[in-house]
Motif scaffolding. Sequence first.
Motif, short mmCIF file in Angstrom:
data_model
loop_
_atom_site.label_atom_id
_atom_site.label_comp_id
_atom_site.label_asym_id
_atom_site.label_seq_id
_atom_site.Cartn_x
_atom_site.Cartn_y
_atom_site.Cartn_z
N TYR A 252 0.85 -1.19 0.00
CA TYR A 252 0.00 0.00 0.00
C TYR A 252 0.89 1.24 0.00
N LYS A 253 0.40 2.28 -0.65
CA LYS A 253 1.14 3.53 -0.73
C LYS A 253 0.17 4.70 -0.60
N GLU A 254 0.46 5.59 0.33
CA GLU A 254 -0.38 6.77 0.50
C GLU A 254 -0.10 7.76 -0.62
N SER A 255 -1.14 8.37 -1.16
CA SER A 255 -1.01 9.27 -2.30
C SER A 255 -1.69 10.59 -2.02
N ASP A 256 -1.18 11.63 -2.69
CA ASP A 256 -1.80 12.96 -2.57
C ASP A 256 -2.97 13.13 -3.55
N ILE A 257 -3.14 12.17 -4.44
CA ILE A 257 -4.23 12.25 -5.43
C ILE A 257 -5.56 12.09 -4.71
N LYS A 258 -6.49 12.99 -4.98
CA LYS A 258 -7.81 12.91 -4.38
C LYS A 258 -8.71 11.98 -5.19
N TRP A 259 -9.79 11.54 -4.53
CA TRP A 259 -10.68 10.58 -5.17
C TRP A 259 -11.27 11.14 -6.47
N ALA A 260 -11.59 12.42 -6.49
CA ALA A 260 -12.21 13.02 -7.68
C ALA A 260 -11.27 13.04 -8.87
N SER A 261 -9.95 12.93 -8.65
CA SER A 261 -8.98 13.01 -9.73
C SER A 261 -8.31 11.68 -10.01
N ARG A 262 -8.83 10.59 -9.46
CA ARG A 262 -8.11 9.32 -9.59
C ARG A 262 -8.18 8.75 -11.01
N TRP A 263 -9.13 9.21 -11.83
CA TRP A 263 -9.23 8.70 -13.20
C TRP A 263 -8.37 9.49 -14.18
N ASP A 264 -7.76 10.58 -13.74
CA ASP A 264 -6.98 11.41 -14.66
C ASP A 264 -5.83 10.62 -15.27
N THR A 265 -5.14 9.83 -14.46
CA THR A 265 -4.01 9.05 -14.97
C THR A 265 -4.47 7.99 -15.95
N TYR A 266 -5.61 7.37 -15.69
CA TYR A 266 -6.09 6.32 -16.59
C TYR A 266 -6.51 6.88 -17.94
N LEU A 267 -7.03 8.12 -17.95
CA LEU A 267 -7.46 8.71 -19.22
C LEU A 267 -6.28 9.08 -20.10
N LEU A 268 -5.08 9.17 -19.53
CA LEU A 268 -3.89 9.50 -20.30
C LEU A 268 -3.09 8.26 -20.66
N MET A 269 -3.69 7.09 -20.56
CA MET A 269 -2.98 5.85 -20.87
C MET A 269 -2.61 5.80 -22.34
N ASN A 270 -1.47 5.18 -22.61
CA ASN A 270 -0.99 5.00 -23.98
C ASN A 270 -0.68 3.53 -24.18
N ASP A 271 -1.55 2.83 -24.89
CA ASP A 271 -1.37 1.39 -25.10
C ASP A 271 -0.75 1.06 -26.45
N ASP A 272 -0.24 2.07 -27.17
CA ASP A 272 0.33 1.85 -28.49
C ASP A 272 -0.66 1.15 -29.41
N GLN A 273 -1.93 1.54 -29.34
CA GLN A 273 -2.95 0.92 -30.16
C GLN A 273 -3.23 1.71 -31.44
N ILE A 274 -2.41 2.71 -31.73
CA ILE A 274 -2.61 3.50 -32.93
C ILE A 274 -1.92 2.80 -34.10
N HIS A 275 -2.69 2.35 -35.05
CA HIS A 275 -2.14 1.64 -36.20
C HIS A 275 -1.79 2.67 -37.28
N TRP A 276 -0.56 3.22 -37.17
CA TRP A 276 -0.17 4.30 -38.07
C TRP A 276 -0.09 3.83 -39.52
N PHE A 277 0.34 2.61 -39.76
CA PHE A 277 0.45 2.13 -41.13
C PHE A 277 -0.92 2.10 -41.81
N SER A 278 -1.92 1.60 -41.10
CA SER A 278 -3.27 1.55 -41.68
C SER A 278 -3.82 2.95 -41.93
#
Length: 403
Positions: A252-278
């Motif tokens: 467990y790790k204590e964080s300064d991130i508040k509950w209302a902002s916990r999805w901000d990091t997930y919305l900036l995820m980069n899964d390399d799913q952009i098919h540039w060639f296509s």
Amino acid sequence: MGCGMLGRVTAILVCLLWISSVHSFYLPGVAPRDFQRGDELQVKVNKLSSIKTQLPYDFYYLKYCMPDKIMNIAENLGEVLRGDRIENSVYTFNMREEQPCKVACRVRLDAKAAKNFKEKIDDEYRVNMILDNLPVAVLRQRRDGSPSTTYEHGFPVGSKGNYAGSKEERHFINNHLSFRVMYHRDPETDAARIVGFEVSPNSINHEYKEWDDKNPQLTTCNQNTKNIIQGSTVPQEVDTDKEVVFTYDVTYKESDIKWASRWDTYLLMNDDQIHWFSIINSLMIVLFLSGMVAMITMRTLYKDIAHYNQLETQDEAQEETGWKLVHGDVFRAPTNSGLLCVYVGTGVQIFGMTLVTMIFALLGFLSPSNRGGLMTAMVLLWVFMGLIAGYSSARLYKMFKGT
């Protein structure tokens, strides 16, 4: 007292405004939960997903550890359409109580189970889990070496590679999961809210002297072991009649991130799913075809314009031919007017659904924390927009003198 002195309607409005300013409200399904030290945290499992095949599988399609009774968590229409299959699991935590090493189960792979694991590893499938409505994510360092980090949805089922100098490529399963739960603590009440759920998957060939189902003891993983991932750790290979021991640890790790902002990091995820060639391939084809059509059209127009200019100098009363007759077609009903009305109504239906969905999203009603809410809203709005589509089609059909 103040509300009683005002008029009935004004009193109600004033009271409602006062209540809303003091007590905030949340959308259904996304309200925060407070956990005290020692409260049980139940991890749920979701579908197996892959960007390589786009075909989801149920978590227990593979021979993972199964609870005594599998319970399907209630799903909405959007989750069903997305292919989500949320179920309970054997992974249980206690809030802010670390577990250095815990054995989940021991399974023996038969030919079918080994084949399924190998296929899912080849297709790069990832395992999805949920804790307090937060999806599990793998922390990944950026390739450019910058200190900032990004997340990847889920963790891979396993990996392929060579081991111990062998030239043959083998399959290895991620049978040890290192979970890290991040929480934001209220200093007054000491209650905590979960704001992050990370996992670090590893492949370990566990060893033990004698197996005890009630209290299994492993030489490679025990309660006193703080760091079991050593440089000489042997990975767990996937093969027929192989014995796999699934383990996990929790920190467990204590964080300064508040509950209302916990999805901000997930919305900036980069899964390399952009098919540039296509994308580039489709763009080049569209540009090439558009250029060809434009060249043919311009040549035809220039030729016809030159021809009509010569006719005007010779005989202005000559009958018009060619593309100049188009100006009269706008006043005539098309041949398949009924089909055109259907197309126009469907276009209005799609446009209305998209517009209202975007408005709801901007107002915050379609939060990503409400899983499946976007898909459900789109389906319901598509049905309701059928009223506008029917009116548009009927009005256009009547304009074409339809009966």
